[in-house]
Design a protein around this motif. Structure first.
Motif, PDB file in Angstrom:
ATOM      1  N   GLY A  99      47.486  39.787  52.572  1.00 13.95           N
ATOM      2  CA  GLY A  99      46.341  39.585  52.415  1.00 13.95           C
ATOM      3  C   GLY A  99      45.525  40.480  52.996  1.00 13.95           C
ATOM      4  O   GLY A  99      45.580  40.947  54.316  1.00 13.95           O
ATOM      5  N   SER A 132      45.700  30.352  34.681  1.00 12.12           N
ATOM      6  CA  SER A 132      44.667  30.434  33.431  1.00 12.12           C
ATOM      7  C   SER A 132      44.979  29.342  32.562  1.00 12.12           C
ATOM      8  O   SER A 132      46.091  28.941  32.388  1.00 12.12           O
ATOM      9  N   PRO A 143      38.114  35.231  41.503  1.00  8.03           N
ATOM     10  CA  PRO A 143      36.795  34.445  41.654  1.00  8.03           C
ATOM     11  C   PRO A 143      36.544  34.316  43.306  1.00  8.03           C
ATOM     12  O   PRO A 143      37.607  33.916  43.936  1.00  8.03           O
ATOM     13  N   LEU A 167      47.888  45.497  47.312  1.00  9.52           N
ATOM     14  CA  LEU A 167      47.980  44.239  47.966  1.00  9.52           C
ATOM     15  C   LEU A 167      47.907  42.908  47.463  1.00  9.52           C
ATOM     16  O   LEU A 167      47.057  42.760  46.523  1.00  9.52           O
ATOM     17  N   ALA A 221      38.843  41.726  32.635  1.00 10.16           N
ATOM     18  CA  ALA A 221      39.421  42.035  34.020  1.00 10.16           C
ATOM     19  C   ALA A 221      40.182  43.236  33.758  1.00 10.16           C
ATOM     20  O   ALA A 221      40.000  44.303  34.580  1.00 10.16           O
TER      21      ALA A 221
HETATM   22  C1  LIG Z   1      41.583  27.135  34.633  1.00 12.51           C
HETATM   23  C2  LIG Z   1      41.437  28.522  34.045  1.00 12.51           C
HETATM   24  C3  LIG Z   1      41.462  28.885  32.665  1.00 12.51           C
HETATM   25  C4  LIG Z   1      41.371  30.015  32.106  1.00 12.51           C
HETATM   26  N1  LIG Z   1      41.603  30.517  30.934  1.00 12.51           N
HETATM   27  C5  LIG Z   1      41.414  31.735  30.276  1.00 12.51           C
HETATM   28  C6  LIG Z   1      41.906  31.874  29.032  1.00 12.51           C
HETATM   29  O1  LIG Z   1      42.301  31.006  28.249  1.00 12.51           O
HETATM   30  N2  LIG Z   1      41.895  33.102  28.620  1.00 12.51           N
HETATM   31  C7  LIG Z   1      41.004  34.169  29.343  1.00 12.51           C
HETATM   32  O2  LIG Z   1      41.121  35.287  28.983  1.00 12.51           O
HETATM   33  N3  LIG Z   1      40.846  33.960  30.601  1.00 12.51           N
HETATM   34  C8  LIG Z   1      40.931  32.614  31.384  1.00 12.51           C
HETATM   35  N4  LIG Z   1      40.683  32.298  32.677  1.00 12.51           N
HETATM   36  C9  LIG Z   1      40.114  33.368  33.214  1.00 12.51           C
HETATM   37  C10 LIG Z   1      41.096  34.498  33.778  1.00 12.51           C
HETATM   38  O3  LIG Z   1      42.051  33.784  34.434  1.00 12.51           O
HETATM   39  C11 LIG Z   1      40.504  35.681  34.851  1.00 12.51           C
HETATM   40  O4  LIG Z   1      39.429  36.156  34.099  1.00 12.51           O
HETATM   41  C12 LIG Z   1      41.397  36.497  35.172  1.00 12.51           C
HETATM   42  O5  LIG Z   1      42.560  35.968  35.703  1.00 12.51           O
HETATM   43  C13 LIG Z   1      40.724  37.432  36.411  1.00 12.51           C
HETATM   44  O6  LIG Z   1      41.730  38.543  36.514  1.00 12.51           O
HETATM   45  P1  LIG Z   1      41.408  39.073  38.124  1.00 12.51           P
HETATM   46  O7  LIG Z   1      42.399  40.084  38.222  1.00 12.51           O
HETATM   47  O8  LIG Z   1      39.986  39.750  38.138  1.00 12.51           O
HETATM   48  O9  LIG Z   1      41.357  38.055  39.054  1.00 12.51           O
HETATM   49  P2  LIG Z   1      42.738  36.880  39.504  1.00 12.51           P
HETATM   50  O10 LIG Z   1      43.659  36.512  38.438  1.00 12.51           O
HETATM   51  O11 LIG Z   1      42.297  35.648  40.116  1.00 12.51           O
HETATM   52  O12 LIG Z   1      43.648  37.732  40.449  1.00 12.51           O
HETATM   53  C14 LIG Z   1      43.226  37.983  41.695  1.00 12.51           C
HETATM   54  C15 LIG Z   1      44.422  38.197  42.537  1.00 12.51           C
HETATM   55  O13 LIG Z   1      44.125  38.774  43.832  1.00 12.51           O
HETATM   56  C16 LIG Z   1      44.912  38.045  44.724  1.00 12.51           C
HETATM   57  N5  LIG Z   1      43.813  38.061  45.987  1.00 12.51           N
HETATM   58  C17 LIG Z   1      42.769  37.462  46.129  1.00 12.51           C
HETATM   59  N6  LIG Z   1      42.246  37.679  47.425  1.00 12.51           N
HETATM   60  C18 LIG Z   1      43.209  38.542  48.135  1.00 12.51           C
HETATM   61  C19 LIG Z   1      43.189  39.273  49.285  1.00 12.51           C
HETATM   62  N7  LIG Z   1      42.137  39.244  50.155  1.00 12.51           N
HETATM   63  N8  LIG Z   1      44.246  39.954  49.743  1.00 12.51           N
HETATM   64  C20 LIG Z   1      45.290  40.102  48.810  1.00 12.51           C
HETATM   65  N9  LIG Z   1      45.182  39.473  47.673  1.00 12.51           N
HETATM   66  C21 LIG Z   1      44.259  38.834  47.235  1.00 12.51           C
HETATM   67  C22 LIG Z   1      45.108  36.514  44.338  1.00 12.51           C
HETATM   68  O14 LIG Z   1      46.082  35.983  44.968  1.00 12.51           O
HETATM   69  C23 LIG Z   1      45.155  36.976  42.588  1.00 12.51           C
HETATM   70  O15 LIG Z   1      46.810  37.037  42.457  1.00 12.51           O
HETATM   71  C24 LIG Z   1      40.715  31.149  33.194  1.00 12.51           C
HETATM   72  C25 LIG Z   1      40.648  31.039  34.411  1.00 12.51           C
HETATM   73  C26 LIG Z   1      40.957  29.737  34.912  1.00 12.51           C
HETATM   74  C27 LIG Z   1      40.771  29.418  36.315  1.00 12.51           C
END
Ligand SMILES: Cc1cc2nc3c(=O)[nH]c(=O)nc-3n(C[C@H](O)[C@H](O)[C@H](O)COP(=O)(O)OP(=O)(O)OC[C@H]3O[C@@H](n4cnc5c(N)ncnc54)[C@H](O)[C@@H]3O)c2cc1C
Length: 551
Positions: free
Chosen positions: A146, A64, A194, A52, A346
């Motif tokens: 969502g 990012s 996050p 989802l 991740a």
């Molecule tokens: C400004 C910034 C700079 C960064 N720079 C770097 C970098 O240079 N190098 C690096 O390695 N990392 C970097 N990071 C960290 C990196 O982006 C994250 O660690 C990574 O994206 C985490 O992946 P994730 O899949 O856990 O979460 P996310 O990438 O946040 O993906 C989560 C997904 O879940 C979806 N979602 C959330 N809740 C729901 C729900 N209830 N129902 C349906 N969908 C939902 C969201 O829409 C999103 O698409 C950075 C982060 C930020 C904010």
């Protein structure tokens, strides 16, 4: 009103199509394919994996820096270099200390800022590509949905209810009303990034917190097209110092992509003392530094966005498994806050979760007894090694920059231990000082060329929501905003929100909170940084939110 919901059953339901959720889906699909091809019993189906995503398309909510360490991607897709949108390899890395008018380059780039071997990427493009591979593998990917509520059953979870569509702002069904689906699964994987809204509920309800609470930073980013020749593709720099003062933890980045495109941003830990501090304004000022101005002059703002980052590390990692459920990626603190890198972790956490789930499906047991293998796999993987070496890093800075540098130095030479291990931390909002009658600061306007006000920036985030829907920023008691918060903290929501969602407006002789929910870029800062913890971010109607194309 009792609602009739359509029920669907899957083996695995992954909430969130970011690097963590998609890596989990793809790795699990690959394991299933191999198992079926070798005649393994019972046969499993990739069609019974659902993902989802609340964004209007895959990648729309991905923001990012981004420098990607390719370690996990190389394990997931061994020939990734042939087809992944990698933009450019890092060709030079640097660290600078900024004073207001000068930039001092560190003679040797400190190890956390070394990036040779990594790639500068658009995470949004990379995730879109990964989503394509997931779809090809037979997994069912649903965008614009969502996860609104977890289905709690026994000691654990049994799926998710998606958000109701077509409800008006007063909660009444409209002509296009469609109740959310009841999606049941043997394993539900929370990969929400996050401060996930479902994760927050699960962690609180099942008391899954570790010894430290999660702490966060906010990252504010703009993508620019600059004049040719201003910066070499693959040059990446991190900056410390101005405009961030010594009592605040934060720093900036400049990453040069191909075709004169630049990613520039500032991260600020959400644990500063002055409740009227404005991270968006700090970022705008950052761009006026002579070093950056020279690069940006004559360039054009392309996109804007903001998102939070979990800084807490190993000691803030919640218990990652319950009966029928796992937590992965940023939602579970898999991020190296010293290097500001979470993409590779991740992905790897998603892959280890996939291996755990695969074993559970084969054994016909997805209870916490089987899923407890997940943290054990993490312990034995390179994730543990990387996170363990920085386990006390971020906490060291909760009492200021200089003390933080002292502790970080000792931790560096002692493999992460330092003087105190484990070093404890407190939730960031507890750091606010009261305003004691300080007047409200003037709002930053920007010059419209190099610096921008919030609304101009929000326009560049491509954010869109259905206007006639219930407010997805649920404030438990609005009176607190008009009474206590006005005098105690000066309504910090007006300053910390990078998208002009919160405004205090005069109404009948008093200030009332006005919420412009349709501006929300889903960064979750309000849920984290509100001093009274009365703002609850819940999913809006699917498809709403930013459009971080190319970010
Ligand atoms: C400004 C910034 C700079 C960064 N720079 C770097 C970098 O240079 N190098 C690096 O390695 N990392 C970097 N990071 C960290 C990196 O982006 C994250 O660690 C990574 O994206 C985490 O992946 P994730 O899949 O856990 O979460 P996310 O990438 O946040 O993906 C989560 C997904 O879940 C979806 N979602 C959330 N809740 C729901 C729900 N209830 N129902 C349906 N969908 C939902 C969201 O829409 C999103 O698409 C950075 C982060 C930020 C904010």
């Amino acid at each position: 009103m009792s609602v009739q919901r359509e029920q669907l059953e899957a083996d695995v339901l992954i909430v969130g199509a970011g690097p963590a959720g998609l890596a989990c889906a793809l790795h699990l699909a690959n394991l299933i394919k191999k198992h079926n091809e070798s005649g393994g019993k019972p046969a499993l189906s990739t069609e019974n994996i659902y993902v989802l995503e609340k964004g209007r398309e895959i990648g729309a909510h991905q923001l990012s820096g981004a420098i990607m360490n390719p370690r996990a991607l190389a394990e997931l897709v061994p020939d990734f270099e042939k087809s992944a949108p990698l933009d450019t390899p890092v060709t030079d890395d640097a660290a600078f200390f900024f004073t207001k008018n000068s930039a001092y380059r560190f003679p040797i780039t400190p190890p956390p800022f070394k990036n040779r071997g990594n790639y500068v990427v658009s995470l949004s493009k990379l995730v879109k590509w990964l989503g394509g591979l997931v779809e090809k593998s037979g997994v069912n990917l649903f965008t614009q949905f969502g996860g609104a509520q977890l289905i709690y059953e026994g000691e654990g979870i049994a799926g998710v209810i998606t958000e109701d569509k077509g409800v008006d702002k007063n909660g009444k069904p409209k002509d296009n009303y469609t109740p959310g689906y009841e999606l049941r699964a043997k394993v539900t994987v929370l990969a929400e990034g996050p401060r996930g809204s479902l994760t927050k509920d699960l962690v609180a309800r099942k008391e899954l917190d570790n010894i430290n609470p999660q702490t966060y930073g906010i990252g504010i980013k703009e993508l620019w097209d600059v004049q040719p020749g201003r910066i070499q593709p693959g040059f990446v720099a991190h900056t410390l110092g101005w405009p961030v003062d010594f009592s605040t933890y934060g720093g900036g980045w400049i990453y040069a992509l191909r075709d004169n495109r630049l990613s520039i941003g500032l991260v600020i830990a959400l644990e500063y003392q002055n409740p009227q501090f404005d991270p968006h304004e700090a970022f705008q000022k950052y761009k006026t530094h002579p070093f950056l101005k020279r690069i940006l002059d004559g360039g054009k703002l392309v996109r804007y966005g903001a998102k939070t980052i979990p800084y807490g590390g190993w000691y803030a990692m919640p218990r990652t498994y319950v009966d029928g459920g796992l937590i992965i990626g940023d939602s579970a603190s898999f991020l190296d806050s010293q290097r500001l890198k979470g993409i590779h972790m991740a992905m790897k956490s998603g892959m280890l979760a996939a291996e755990t789930i695969f074993e559970g499906l084969l054994a016909g047991d997805t209870s916490s007894k089987t899923l407890a293998a997940f943290p054990k796999k993490v312990e034995q993987s390179w994730i543990k090694k990387e996170l363990w070496s920085v386990r006390n890093f971020h906490q060291s800075f909760q009492h200021g920059f200089l003390g933080g540098m002292f502790h970080a130095g000792l931790q560096f030479i002692s493999g992460g231990r330092g003087l105190i291990d484990p070093m404890r931390s407190h939730p960031g909002y507890k750091a606010y000082h009261k305003i004691n009658g300080a007047p409200a600061p003037e709002r930053f306007k920007g010059d419209g060329k190099l610096t921008f006000d919030r609304l101009t920036d929000v326009y560049h985030s491509g954010t869109r929501h259905e206007e006639d829907q219930p407010c997805h920023l649920v404030v438990a008691d609005l009176n607190v905003c008009s009474t206590k918060c006005v005098t105690e903290y000066g309504n910090p929501c007006q300053y910390f929100c990078p998208a002009a969602v919160y405004e205090m407006a005069a109404e009948k002789g008093e200030l009332r909170l006005k919420i412009n929910a349709s501006n929300c870029v889903h960064c979750k800062t309000c849920d984290i940084a509100d001093p009274y913890q009365i703002i609850n971010w819940v999913v809006p109607e699917g498809g709403g939110g930013p459009n971080y194309e190319g970010m």
